[in-house]
Design a protein around this motif. Sequence first.
Motif, short mmCIF file in Angstrom:
data_model
loop_
_atom_site.label_atom_id
_atom_site.label_comp_id
_atom_site.label_asym_id
_atom_site.label_seq_id
_atom_site.Cartn_x
_atom_site.Cartn_y
_atom_site.Cartn_z
N MET A 112 0.82 -1.21 0.00
CA MET A 112 0.00 0.00 0.00
C MET A 112 0.85 1.26 0.00
SD MET A 112 -3.13 -1.15 2.50
CE MET A 112 -4.29 -0.10 1.65
N GLY A 113 2.19 1.08 -0.05
CA GLY A 113 3.09 2.21 -0.06
C GLY A 113 3.55 2.56 -1.45
N ILE A 114 4.80 2.16 -1.78
CA ILE A 114 5.36 2.52 -3.08
C ILE A 114 5.88 1.31 -3.85
CG2 ILE A 114 7.69 2.95 -2.21
CD1 ILE A 114 7.80 5.35 -4.13
N LYS A 115 6.30 0.27 -3.14
CA LYS A 115 6.96 -0.85 -3.80
C LYS A 115 5.97 -1.76 -4.52
CE LYS A 115 10.18 -4.65 -2.83
NZ LYS A 115 9.35 -5.75 -3.37
N GLY A 116 4.78 -1.88 -3.99
CA GLY A 116 3.83 -2.84 -4.55
C GLY A 116 4.00 -4.20 -3.91
N GLY A 117 3.28 -5.18 -4.40
CA GLY A 117 3.31 -6.52 -3.83
C GLY A 117 4.55 -7.29 -4.21
N ALA A 118 4.56 -8.55 -3.85
CA ALA A 118 5.72 -9.40 -4.12
C ALA A 118 5.25 -10.73 -4.70
CB ALA A 118 6.52 -9.62 -2.84
N ALA A 119 4.34 -10.64 -5.65
CA ALA A 119 3.75 -11.84 -6.24
C ALA A 119 4.19 -12.04 -7.67
CB ALA A 119 2.22 -11.76 -6.16
N GLY A 120 5.33 -11.44 -8.06
CA GLY A 120 5.75 -11.51 -9.45
C GLY A 120 4.97 -10.51 -10.27
N ALA A 550 0.51 3.96 -3.03
CA ALA A 550 -0.23 3.08 -3.94
C ALA A 550 -1.68 2.91 -3.48
CB ALA A 550 0.46 1.73 -4.02
N ALA A 551 -1.92 3.05 -2.18
CA ALA A 551 -3.27 2.88 -1.64
C ALA A 551 -4.27 3.86 -2.26
CB ALA A 551 -3.25 3.06 -0.13
N LEU A 552 -3.77 5.01 -2.73
CA LEU A 552 -4.67 6.00 -3.33
C LEU A 552 -5.27 5.50 -4.65
CD1 LEU A 552 -2.66 9.30 -2.68
CD2 LEU A 552 -4.58 8.36 -1.36
N ASN A 553 -4.63 4.53 -5.27
CA ASN A 553 -5.12 3.99 -6.54
C ASN A 553 -5.88 2.69 -6.38
OD1 ASN A 553 -3.83 6.08 -8.06
ND2 ASN A 553 -1.88 5.01 -7.76
N MET A 554 -6.07 2.24 -5.15
CA MET A 554 -6.74 0.98 -4.91
C MET A 554 -8.23 1.18 -4.71
SD MET A 554 -4.04 -0.91 -2.37
CE MET A 554 -2.33 -1.18 -2.88
N ASP A 555 -8.99 0.21 -5.20
CA ASP A 555 -10.45 0.32 -5.07
C ASP A 555 -11.07 -1.06 -5.26
OD1 ASP A 555 -12.92 1.45 -4.67
OD2 ASP A 555 -12.85 2.79 -6.41
N ILE A 556 -12.34 -1.15 -4.98
CA ILE A 556 -13.10 -2.38 -5.20
C ILE A 556 -14.50 -1.98 -5.66
CG2 ILE A 556 -13.82 -2.49 -2.77
CD1 ILE A 556 -13.67 -5.57 -3.03
N ASP A 557 -15.04 -2.70 -6.64
CA ASP A 557 -16.36 -2.33 -7.15
C ASP A 557 -17.45 -3.16 -6.47
OD1 ASP A 557 -16.43 -4.83 -8.38
OD2 ASP A 557 -15.95 -4.05 -10.38
N SER A 558 -18.69 -2.93 -6.88
CA SER A 558 -19.83 -3.57 -6.22
C SER A 558 -19.86 -5.08 -6.42
CB SER A 558 -21.14 -2.96 -6.75
OG SER A 558 -21.24 -3.13 -8.17
#
Length: 566
Positions: A112-120, A550-558
């Motif tokens: 949720m910061g700057i690096k992103g996840g670690a899933a490839g 990165a959290a500012l660009n995260m969302d979930i729809d209905s």
Amino acid sequence: MNRETGTKPAVPADIEIARQVDKLPIVEVAGQLGLTEEDLELYGTYKAKLSYDLWDRIRTRPDGKLILVTAISPTPAGEGKSTVTVGLGQALNRLKKKATVALREPSLGPSMGIKGGAAGGGYAQVLPMEDINLHFTGDFHAITSAHNAISAMIDNHLHQGNQQGIDPRRIVWKRVIDLNDRALRNVVVGLGGKAHGVPREDGFDITVASEVMAILCLAQDLEDLKERIGRTVVAYRYDRSPVTVSDLGVEGAATLLLKDALRPNLVQTAENTPAFVHGGPFANIAHGCNSLNATRHALKLSEYTVTEAGFGADLGAEKFIHIKSRAGGLQPNVVVMVATVRALKMHGGVPKGELTQPNLQALRQGMANLERHLETIHHFGLPCVVAINRFSDDTEEELTYIRRWCEERGVPAARTEVWAHGGAGGEELAQEVIRLAEAGTARSHFLYSLEQPIRDKIAAIAEKVYGAGRVAFYAKAEERIKACDAHGWDKLPICMAKTPFSLSDNPSLLGRPEAFTLHIQDIRPSIGAGFLVALTENVMTMPGLPKQPAALNMDIDSAGRVYGLF
């Protein structure tokens, strides 16, 4: 990040690719390893934990080949080590080798910061990526709870009379949370009057920096886990003797909170290759590898296990061999060294904003960084192949130069395009890995003996891995070394806490610095984990958020579809 390879259309975002993949039920993925539903505890359709009983059934099997993926010193240009790890596992399966991938779990802080996840990434990622990059199977929450239960017991002990004689000024056990929150780095607890505890300074680390995380990733079973937690030092008495978790009587409760977290998690890649994703210690202050438990299971269940260690070979690979391999009796068969044209040019002096422009001269200069890391792997006695991880703006001349440079030095090299092509883009690398692994030339050895004095062990890493000319110990470090000697901790391996961006302790010194002085500021004993942390600088154990998280660009729809994860 959006890259194109050749004339192919732009590769969709990671989350879009993940959504399009036809995932197999995890029971079917487990079936590739000869497992049945009885060997699993299901976490929905696509995730599972292994049963405790499984290890007893497979422990006598011979180990498969162990492939360690590492890299040159990381840069903001990106190297793609996790992506290459996943893609290599997929490529090995395409070549009819029974392969499994073993990775660390991502932390919510970087995600949720700057690096992103670690899933490839791209077509070489582990799935379900939205679960893995968020709460997954709850392992990090269990670690957070176990750590903070110990914290609560310390403060309750002070409040209830302090029978252990703990000096409140010498409590070394902070609290943790799995988020980046700079406001929690330094706090005061116990305010509000006598009923609310003993006022003292405290602070928070991020969960992945917890010693409990390092312990979980090195513990071999529940008994070993409880013993390690029990011997963990949390404070010192007024007479400066150590106070352990066992002294507080809370090792049983902490182990109870971790009973499920200790079991490896099984998921799959974008090409349905089995993947163990388990544990996630920081690589700059801990050993930066996935759990020993997951690696051991993978080795018994697969012909090839592809795993990675954090950051460059000076941190991740060195600790994988000196700490994790020592603890688990592991023998890597082949090392894969990931390098990119972009990162090498940055080590050659090119600013990040100019990396898309061809610059053969800078590339030549940056090769010195790759050379030092290859020398380190050769010091360990391990065969190595360079994975040239291709980006769309790399020129043919630049890519060819790296390959020829490697050939001139007798080092095999292979291009990889797994981000854009999945396992098909890693077959050249996979073929080279198979050739080296089946040649059986790996004879790994350590660069220092555990019997050596603490200063000598640190000097061996500084000189043989980093290329330092000398090591300077601050007065505080000298005092801590004396204390470690007195407490009988001097026979433990060393875990260097150092910037990942340079071979030196100065992050601005890129490339291959020579004859520099490495400064050791402090020594912190991690007795439960089983190593001494040598700090070369004030390493940050609670990151902050960037201006645009990165959290500012995260969302979930209905409909429950996730957006913005990468």
